[in-house]
Design a protein around this motif. Structure first.
Motif, PDB file in Angstrom:
ATOM      1  N   ARG A  26      11.544  13.642 -50.984  1.00 24.61           N
ATOM      2  CA  ARG A  26      11.410  14.066 -49.584  1.00 24.61           C
ATOM      3  C   ARG A  26      11.269  15.578 -49.487  1.00 24.61           C
ATOM      4  NH1 ARG A  26      15.486  15.139 -45.508  1.00 24.61           N
ATOM      5  NH2 ARG A  26      14.574  14.847 -43.464  1.00 24.61           N
ATOM      6  N   LYS A  27      12.085  16.306 -50.209  1.00 23.21           N
ATOM      7  CA  LYS A  27      12.036  17.772 -50.201  1.00 23.21           C
ATOM      8  C   LYS A  27      10.689  18.251 -50.742  1.00 23.21           C
ATOM      9  CE  LYS A  27      14.091  21.904 -50.322  1.00 23.21           C
ATOM     10  NZ  LYS A  27      14.254  22.669 -49.131  1.00 23.21           N
ATOM     11  N   TYR A  28      10.212  17.623 -51.820  1.00 25.44           N
ATOM     12  CA  TYR A  28       8.926  17.993 -52.414  1.00 25.44           C
ATOM     13  C   TYR A  28       7.783  17.775 -51.417  1.00 25.44           C
ATOM     14  CZ  TYR A  28       4.757  17.754 -55.288  1.00 25.44           C
ATOM     15  OH  TYR A  28       3.499  17.937 -55.782  1.00 25.44           O
ATOM     16  N   MET A  29       7.768  16.641 -50.742  1.00 23.77           N
ATOM     17  CA  MET A  29       6.693  16.350 -49.793  1.00 23.77           C
ATOM     18  C   MET A  29       6.739  17.290 -48.587  1.00 23.77           C
ATOM     19  SD  MET A  29       4.585  14.251 -50.914  1.00 23.77           S
ATOM     20  CE  MET A  29       3.644  14.020 -49.431  1.00 23.77           C
ATOM     21  N   MET A  30       7.926  17.636 -48.116  1.00 21.75           N
ATOM     22  CA  MET A  30       8.026  18.565 -46.997  1.00 21.75           C
ATOM     23  C   MET A  30       7.485  19.939 -47.386  1.00 21.75           C
ATOM     24  SD  MET A  30      11.665  17.403 -45.398  1.00 21.75           S
ATOM     25  CE  MET A  30      11.663  18.529 -44.020  1.00 21.75           C
ATOM     26  N   ASN A  31       7.807  20.396 -48.595  1.00 21.30           N
ATOM     27  CA  ASN A  31       7.283  21.675 -49.063  1.00 21.30           C
ATOM     28  C   ASN A  31       5.773  21.609 -49.254  1.00 21.30           C
ATOM     29  OD1 ASN A  31       9.720  22.994 -49.067  1.00 21.30           O
ATOM     30  ND2 ASN A  31      10.159  22.542 -51.205  1.00 21.30           N
ATOM     31  N   TYR A  32       5.277  20.493 -49.773  1.00 20.94           N
ATOM     32  CA  TYR A  32       3.839  20.340 -50.004  1.00 20.94           C
ATOM     33  C   TYR A  32       3.074  20.370 -48.682  1.00 20.94           C
ATOM     34  CZ  TYR A  32      -0.596  18.318 -51.355  1.00 20.94           C
ATOM     35  OH  TYR A  32      -1.940  18.105 -51.547  1.00 20.94           O
ATOM     36  N   LEU A  33       3.573  19.660 -47.681  1.00 21.45           N
ATOM     37  CA  LEU A  33       2.895  19.638 -46.384  1.00 21.45           C
ATOM     38  C   LEU A  33       2.990  20.988 -45.678  1.00 21.45           C
ATOM     39  CD1 LEU A  33       3.793  16.104 -45.049  1.00 21.45           C
ATOM     40  CD2 LEU A  33       1.569  16.928 -45.822  1.00 21.45           C
ATOM     41  N   LYS A  34       4.043  21.740 -45.946  1.00 22.35           N
ATOM     42  CA  LYS A  34       4.161  23.067 -45.350  1.00 22.35           C
ATOM     43  C   LYS A  34       3.133  24.017 -45.974  1.00 22.35           C
ATOM     44  CE  LYS A  34       8.250  24.498 -44.437  1.00 22.35           C
ATOM     45  NZ  LYS A  34       9.623  25.020 -44.567  1.00 22.35           N
ATOM     46  N   LYS A  35       2.928  23.899 -47.290  1.00 21.31           N
ATOM     47  CA  LYS A  35       1.967  24.767 -47.979  1.00 21.31           C
ATOM     48  C   LYS A  35       0.528  24.309 -47.760  1.00 21.31           C
ATOM     49  CE  LYS A  35       5.126  26.090 -51.643  1.00 21.31           C
ATOM     50  NZ  LYS A  35       5.457  25.937 -53.054  1.00 21.31           N
ATOM     51  N   PRO A  37      -1.141  22.096 -45.093  1.00 18.18           N
ATOM     52  CA  PRO A  37      -1.115  21.236 -43.904  1.00 18.18           C
ATOM     53  C   PRO A  37      -2.364  20.372 -43.811  1.00 18.18           C
ATOM     54  CG  PRO A  37      -1.638  23.488 -43.293  1.00 18.18           C
ATOM     55  CD  PRO A  37      -1.320  23.493 -44.764  1.00 18.18           C
TER      56      PRO A  37
END
Length: 74
Positions: A26-35, A37
């Motif tokens: 979950r943390k990885y996907m949130m960071n990926y989508l932030k970088k 979009p």
């Protein structure tokens, strides 16, 4: 008695691993989508202007719809 402890420890370790894996993913996907979009209308408009096309709202809506349809198929 020893077998019960081994099974109990294995079950606890499995549950802890699944929970930890979920939160890490979950943390990885949130960071990926932030970088990175997902593409929105403004990005699509800029992309079309860079390609030398004059973007109309109708054309942008068509492209967004087709991209969303492709995303749903996957």
């Amino acid at each position: 008695m020893d077998v019960i402890w081994v099974v109990l420890i294995a079950i606890v370790a499995l549950i802890a691993g699944v929970a930890l894996g979920f939160f890490i993913a979950r943390k990885y996907m949130m960071n990926y989508l932030k970088k990175n979009p997902p593409i929105n209308e403004q990005m699509l408009r800029t992309l079309m202007m860079q390609m030398g096309q004059k973007p109309s709202q109708k054309k942008i809506n068509q492209m967004m719809r087709s991209m969303n349809n492709q995303q749903e198929k996957k």
